[in-house]
Design an enzyme around this catalytic site. Structure first.
Site, PDB file in Angstrom:
ATOM      1  N   CYS A  77       2.025   0.106  12.207  1.00 48.11           N
ATOM      2  CA  CYS A  77       2.908   1.155  11.678  1.00 48.11           C
ATOM      3  C   CYS A  77       2.427   2.485  12.241  1.00 48.11           C
ATOM      4  CB  CYS A  77       2.945   1.136  10.147  1.00 48.11           C
ATOM      5  SG  CYS A  77       1.354   1.451   9.351  1.00 48.11           S
ATOM      6  N   ASN A 118      -1.267   3.359   9.612  1.00 47.04           N
ATOM      7  CA  ASN A 118      -2.144   2.225   9.263  1.00 47.04           C
ATOM      8  C   ASN A 118      -2.798   2.412   7.887  1.00 47.04           C
ATOM      9  OD1 ASN A 118      -5.124   0.554  10.596  1.00 47.04           O
ATOM     10  ND2 ASN A 118      -3.333  -0.386   9.697  1.00 47.04           N
ATOM     11  N   CYS A 172      -0.307   2.477   4.971  1.00 48.13           N
ATOM     12  CA  CYS A 172       0.693   1.994   4.007  1.00 48.13           C
ATOM     13  C   CYS A 172       1.269   0.636   4.429  1.00 48.13           C
ATOM     14  CB  CYS A 172       1.830   3.007   3.841  1.00 48.13           C
ATOM     15  SG  CYS A 172       1.295   4.592   3.133  1.00 48.13           S
ATOM     16  N   ARG A 173       2.198   0.657   5.385  1.00 53.53           N
ATOM     17  CA  ARG A 173       2.956  -0.566   5.681  1.00 53.53           C
ATOM     18  C   ARG A 173       2.144  -1.644   6.381  1.00 53.53           C
ATOM     19  NH1 ARG A 173       7.465   2.652   8.818  1.00 53.53           N
ATOM     20  NH2 ARG A 173       5.547   3.829   9.250  1.00 53.53           N
ATOM     21  N   SER A 174       1.438  -1.300   7.455  1.00 54.55           N
ATOM     22  CA  SER A 174       0.758  -2.373   8.209  1.00 54.55           C
ATOM     23  C   SER A 174      -0.429  -2.994   7.467  1.00 54.55           C
ATOM     24  CB  SER A 174       0.386  -1.927   9.630  1.00 54.55           C
ATOM     25  OG  SER A 174      -0.504  -0.858   9.638  1.00 54.55           O
ATOM     26  N   ASP A 232       9.433   4.019   5.998  1.00 58.30           N
ATOM     27  CA  ASP A 232       8.178   4.752   5.798  1.00 58.30           C
ATOM     28  C   ASP A 232       8.162   5.303   4.372  1.00 58.30           C
ATOM     29  OD1 ASP A 232       6.136   6.588   5.736  1.00 58.30           O
ATOM     30  OD2 ASP A 232       6.621   7.484   7.679  1.00 58.30           O
TER      31      ASP A 232
HETATM   32  P1  4NP Z   1       2.323   4.120   7.346  1.00 57.77           P
HETATM   33  O1  4NP Z   1       2.716   5.413   6.467  1.00 57.77           O
HETATM   34  O2  4NP Z   1       2.761   4.409   8.754  1.00 57.77           O
HETATM   35  O3  4NP Z   1       3.100   3.020   6.713  1.00 57.77           O
HETATM   36  O4  4NP Z   1       0.812   3.982   7.211  1.00 57.77           O
HETATM   37  C1  4NP Z   1       2.429   6.715   6.840  1.00 57.77           C
HETATM   38  C2  4NP Z   1       1.151   7.216   6.629  1.00 57.77           C
HETATM   39  C3  4NP Z   1       0.884   8.524   6.954  1.00 57.77           C
HETATM   40  C4  4NP Z   1       1.872   9.334   7.497  1.00 57.77           C
HETATM   41  C5  4NP Z   1       3.133   8.824   7.708  1.00 57.77           C
HETATM   42  C6  4NP Z   1       3.411   7.515   7.377  1.00 57.77           C
HETATM   43  N1  4NP Z   1       1.575  10.673   7.811  1.00 57.77           N
HETATM   44  O5  4NP Z   1       2.514  11.403   8.233  1.00 57.77           O
HETATM   45  O6  4NP Z   1       0.432  11.126   7.642  1.00 57.77           O
END
Ligand code: 4NP
Length: 160
Positions: free
Chosen positions: A9, A12, A14-16, A126
């Site tokens: 993602c 790294n 939340c989703r992954s 997201d």
């Molecule tokens: P992820 O979520 O890609 O599922 O880990 C996010 C984590 C952090 C951010 C965006 C999405 N960020 O903008 O910091």
């Protein structure tokens, strides 16, 4: 040699990591830990070294999944190392393929939602800037997609 899966993602956190830990849960239930191994990474450097997001961990825990891990950034060598690379959304997918200009590894890279059978979403949304419900939806969608992915891997690698 076990089959190696990498979930990707943006951050790294939340989703992954959710996909990785849900998949490991299903792999253990199916007694396939010797045959399939999982990791996760982010296309960005924003959260390198961080634990999974607390809101994501809470949503996962409500479904009995404990999120373990530490964020790392996706790197070119991952294209070689892993057998299947699962992108959470189209941006992640494109950013992975930017590191493979000759298309040598493109057949390994898939959108995670392609394996979901009960959800219509084509991308894992997201959840970072949204509320609790978004995190719960990510877990539900990933449970569906991970089940489909496990079936696909079991068939492809003849693991039954
Ligand atoms: P992820 O979520 O890609 O599922 O880990 C996010 C984590 C952090 C951010 C965006 C999405 N960020 O903008 O910091």
């Amino acid at each position: 040699m076990p089959c190696k899966l990498l979930f990707v993602c943006l951050g790294n956190i939340c989703r992954s990591p959710s996909a990785e830990n849900i998949m490991n849960h299903l792999i253990e239930q199916a007694d396939l830990s010797e045959s399939i191994v999982c990791d996760s990474a982010g296309t960005s450097s924003y959260h390198i070294g961080s634990a999974p997001d607390r809101r994501m961990s809470a949503a996962a825990k409500s479904k009995g999944i404990i999120l373990k891990g530490q964020a790392r950034q996706f790197q070119r060598s991952d294209l070689e190392t892993f057998d299947l690379i699962l992108a959470m959304d189209r941006d992640n997918y494109q950013n992975i393929l930017f590191l493979d200009p000759q298309g040598k590894y493109q057949d390994k890279v898939k959108l995670m939602c392609d394996f979901a059978s009960h959800h219509r979403e084509r991308e894992v949304p997201d959840p970072y800037y949204g509320g609790t419900e978004g995190f719960n939806q990510v877990i539900d969608l990933l449970l569906d997609a991970c089940e489909g992915l496990l079936q696909k891997v079991v068939r492809t690698y003849d693991l039954r």
